[in-house]
Every structure is written in structure tokens, then in C-alpha cells.
Scaffold this active site. Structure first.
Site, PDB file in Angstrom:
ATOM      1  N   VAL A   1       0.814  -1.214   0.000  1.00 52.27           N
ATOM      2  CA  VAL A   1       0.000   0.000   0.000  1.00 52.27           C
ATOM      3  C   VAL A   1       0.846   1.262   0.000  1.00 52.27           C
ATOM      4  CG1 VAL A   1      -0.203   0.232   2.507  1.00 52.27           C
ATOM      5  CG2 VAL A   1      -2.045   1.065   1.040  1.00 52.27           C
TER       6      VAL A   1
ATOM      7  N   ALA B   1      -1.595  -7.878   5.592  1.00 51.46           N
ATOM      8  CA  ALA B   1      -1.001  -8.620   4.479  1.00 51.46           C
ATOM      9  C   ALA B   1       0.510  -8.475   4.561  1.00 51.46           C
ATOM     10  CB  ALA B   1      -1.509  -8.085   3.151  1.00 51.46           C
TER      11      ALA B   1
ATOM     12  N   ALA C   1       5.008  -5.440   7.248  1.00 46.20           N
ATOM     13  CA  ALA C   1       3.694  -5.487   6.604  1.00 46.20           C
ATOM     14  C   ALA C   1       3.766  -4.810   5.249  1.00 46.20           C
ATOM     15  CB  ALA C   1       2.642  -4.800   7.473  1.00 46.20           C
ATOM     16  N   ASP C   2       2.979  -5.321   4.316  1.00 50.91           N
ATOM     17  CA  ASP C   2       2.835  -4.675   3.017  1.00 50.91           C
ATOM     18  C   ASP C   2       1.540  -3.882   2.929  1.00 50.91           C
ATOM     19  OD1 ASP C   2       4.925  -5.652   0.692  1.00 50.91           O
ATOM     20  OD2 ASP C   2       4.832  -7.003   2.404  1.00 50.91           O
ATOM     21  N   ARG C   3       0.552  -4.282   3.705  1.00 51.28           N
ATOM     22  CA  ARG C   3      -0.693  -3.516   3.794  1.00 51.28           C
ATOM     23  C   ARG C   3      -1.419  -3.925   5.068  1.00 51.28           C
ATOM     24  NH1 ARG C   3      -4.367  -1.069  -0.362  1.00 51.28           N
ATOM     25  NH2 ARG C   3      -2.772  -1.693  -1.873  1.00 51.28           N
TER      26      ARG C   3
END
Length: 390
Positions: free
Chosen positions: A100, A267, A257-259
Site C-alpha cells: 500500500v 497482508a 507489513a505490506d498492507r
């Protein structure tokens, strides 16, 4: 102590990124001269890590715009320049859909450009320079944010885990790569480990190999060795046995975290969900570390997060150097098949960990924990949001 690793080298008009596909065996920098170069470096995973992806994307376009300014190829019309930049931003946003930070940076940058364009006396060059300054500030702010994440997370783990309260030094398990190679510097989850080490509060770090791309074995292990942090590499499937053997001697599992959805569902690299389930069973704290830019308040739950699927070849082959080089001693990289021909492959790059399995979410603003009803309230993190100056 500051990590000596420098994955992003930037000065106005020039950008070099370390080629993470060659690590830890070869250290080589790739020149990024345009948004197109930036897109390919992200899509092909020469650079990875949600914060680093956003920064490299923005800086790649900043380099391109710097070149256009120096060559006097910028439109004098502010609106034309804004449209040009926004089209490039939309293109860059397609490189990795799950992280994100990139889409968040694109959204914020568009807002800045729109406000700037409303100034009647603003020129196309001023719009370009405003964008360049914003991108450069992102690089500076990310390092400072990471150090804050490291401090907040380390202090929370020391205060809220049995081994933190009872022992002078802690053991931490981490997954994937969340250090200097995944950010502008220092790191998020690995930043917490670095901070504990700096304060002589770390006994040992454990890192998973992180199949199928082996970011833990190739990158996190590389950073830990480089910074002389006591650490052990394990395969992903060994994590359960490690927790069974050590119990709460492992103070926490700390991941990036990526999102992060507005409810706390997270995620992150495939395998994170498995670790969270193991942590719950063994009574080990599970901590997510990420800057606020990773939190997507527009995504209600993890079910709304689009999960990127990667090529089958990442599972069926592995790349590395031959144990012995060529006759001149040079490293020879080879791609080796490790799976049966014809087998079907499913290769999601990420999974989603439900908020119910997460004990704390650490950002540069502090540590968020759930209320008595088991809910995170992440909206409070944005009540006094400060954007990079432009």
C-alpha cells in the site's frame, strides 16, 4: 549504531539501487534513470519491501523530472506538467499491487500537485521541482520513522513479555526482510531487533529463510551478519519446532507489513499467517512493525486486499552461485530446477494475518494494541498526520 548497509544511493538527478536479486553473493548497484527503470526494478524485484518500493518509485520519477528540468524540456504550463507526472505515477503504481505504501504515496503526491497547480502564477518547472522535493523528503523521513519504530517496538516487547520483564536479554524471531534493504535505512521489524541489539537487550535473533524467494536467507541473514548481530537462520518449516523447544524464551515474533487494513488485518510475506497461528498456540507475542503509510484506512478488512501471485518458476527453480567459480575465480550464477517437470504451482506472494492473532502494531507514532473488545483503533494514528514538506 547505524547499519552500514546502503541499499538506495541518491543525489539529485542520480539514483542507484542495490540489486537484491544478486545478494548475498554479489553486491552490485543498478542505475535508475527514469520512471520506466523504476517500474522494472520493482516488478522484477531488484528492489522489494513496501517502504523501499514507494521510495524508489518516487525517486525514479524525480530523477526523470530532474533530467527534463536540466534539459529545459519541461512544459511551461503547470497543468501539462501535473498531468505528465500523474500519468507516470499511475504507471509506477501498477508495479506491485499489494504494497500500500506505493499507492498511498501516489495518492498523496497527486493531492500535493493539485494544490500546487491551483496557484495561478505556478509554472511547469515549479510543479516539477515541488515533486522532486517531496520525493527527496520521503527518503529522509523514512529513516527517521524507522528509528522511531525500532525504539517503540523494542520498549513495548521489553515491557510486555515474560522474558522481557524477567531477563536482561531477549530472543526474537523474524520473517522475510524488513531491514535496510527493504526501507530507506535501519528497517521496521529488523529495526526493532537492531534497537534491542544497540541497547544490549538482544540475546539472539532467529530469521526464517522465507521461501520461495528466500529473502530471509539471502537478505535478512546478510544484514544480521553485516551488523554482527547474533543470529541463526532456520527454514520456514522449523518455526514450530523452535517455539516448542524454546517456548516463551522467544519473547516475540516480529514481522513487517505490506498492507494493514483499518481493522488491523495484515497482508505480509507468505508464511506470516502460519507464524501468527504458531505464536498464538505457544503464547508468544506477535508484533507487526510498519510505518503509518502501510496502513490503508480505505481497506476495511483483509478480505479486501488484493494478493499478488508470482511466477511458477520462483517455486520450481532456485538461483545461486556455483560453489566453485570459473577458472579465474569469478562467481558464476546458475538457475537450478528443484521440482518435477509438469507439476502445478500456486505462488501467492503474500498472505493475510487476522487482527485477532496480532498483539501489537508498531508505527513511528507508537504502539497500537486492541481494546477490551479485541479491536484495533488505527484511525487515531492519522488525527495529527504530518506530510513531508513540498
Amino acid at each position: 549504531m547505524t547499519s552500514a548497509l546502503e541499499a538506495i544511493r541518491y543525489k539529485r538527478g542520480h539514483l542507484l539501487i542495490i540489486d537484491q536479486l544478486l545478494l548475498p553473493h554479489v553486491t552490485r548497484f543498478i542505475p535508475i534513470r527514469s520512471a520506466e527503470d523504476g517500474w522494472h526494478s520493482i516488478k522484477e524485484m531488484h528492489v522489494r519491501g513496501a517502504p523501499a518500493i514507494a521510495i524508489v518509485a518516487m525517486l525514479s520519477l524525480a530523477v526523470e523530472m530532474s533530467g527534463l528540468v536540466s534539459q529545459q524540456k519541461i512544459s511551461k504550463n503547470a497543468e501539462d506538467t501535473r498531468v505528465y507526472i500523474e500519468e507516470k505515477l499511475d504507471y509506477l503504481a501498477t508495479s506491485r499491487p499489494t504494497a500500500v505504501n506505493l499507492s498511498d504515496s501516489v495518492r498523496k503526491m497527486k493531492s500535493v500537485l493539485e494544490q500546487k497547480t491551483r496557484t495561478l502564477t505556478c509554472s511547469g518547472e515549479e510543479i516539477a521541482m515541488s515533486f522532486i522535493a517531496y520525493a527527496e523528503n520521503m527518503l529522509v523521513h523514512d529513516v527517521a520513522d524507522n528509528r522511531s519504530i525500532g525504539e517503540h517496538g523494542a520498549n513495548w516487547i521489553v515491557a510486555n513479555t515474560p522474558s522481557g520483564v524477567e531477563d536482561s536479554k531477549l530472543c526474537i524471531l523474524t520473517h522475510c526482510n524488513t531491514g535496510s534493504l527493504a526501507t530507506a535505512g535501519y528497517g521496521t521489524a529488523l529495526g526493532i531487533i537492531r534497537h534491542l541489539h544497540e541497547k544490549s537487550q538482544l540475546c539472539h535473533a532467529y530469521c526464517t529463510e522465507t521461501r520461495p524467494y528466500n529473502q530471509g536467507a539471502r537478505l535478512t541473514a546478510y544484514e544480521l551478519v553485516s551488523d554482527q548481530i547474533p543470529a541463526t537462520l532456520i527454514t520456514d518449516s522449523m518455526a514450530g519446532q523452535l517455539l516448542a523447544k524454546m517456548g516463551q524464551s522467544i519473547a516475540a515474533i516480529v514481522v513487517g507489513a505490506d498492507r494493514v487494513a483499518s481493522n488491523g488485518d495484515t497482508a505480509n510475506k507468505i508464511g506470516t499467517y502460519t507464524l501468527a497461528v504458531l505464536a498464538k498456540y505457544h503464547g508468544v507475542k506477535f508484533v507487526v512493525a510498519a510505518p503509518r503509510t502501510t496502513i490503508d484506512m480505505g481497506t476495511r478488512t483483509g478480505k479486501d486486499i488484493v494478493i499478488e501471485e508470482r511466477p511458477h518458476s520462483e517455486v520450481t527453480t532456485i538461483t545461486g552461485p556455483r560453489e566453485r567459480g570459473d577458472e579465474c575465480g569469478n562467481i558464476v550464477m546458475e538457475n537450478i530446477k528443484i521440482a518435477a517437470d509438469g507439476i502445478n504451482v500456486w505462488n501467492p506472494a503474500f498472505d493475510v494475518t487476522p487482527a485477532a492473532l496480532i498483539d501489537a502494531i508498531v508505527t513511528e507514532k507508537g504502539v497500537e494494541v486492541k481494546d477490551a473488545n479485541g479491536r484495533f483503533h488505527l484511525g487515531s494514528l492519522f488525527e495529527t498526520e504530518v506530510r513531508p514538506s513540498n
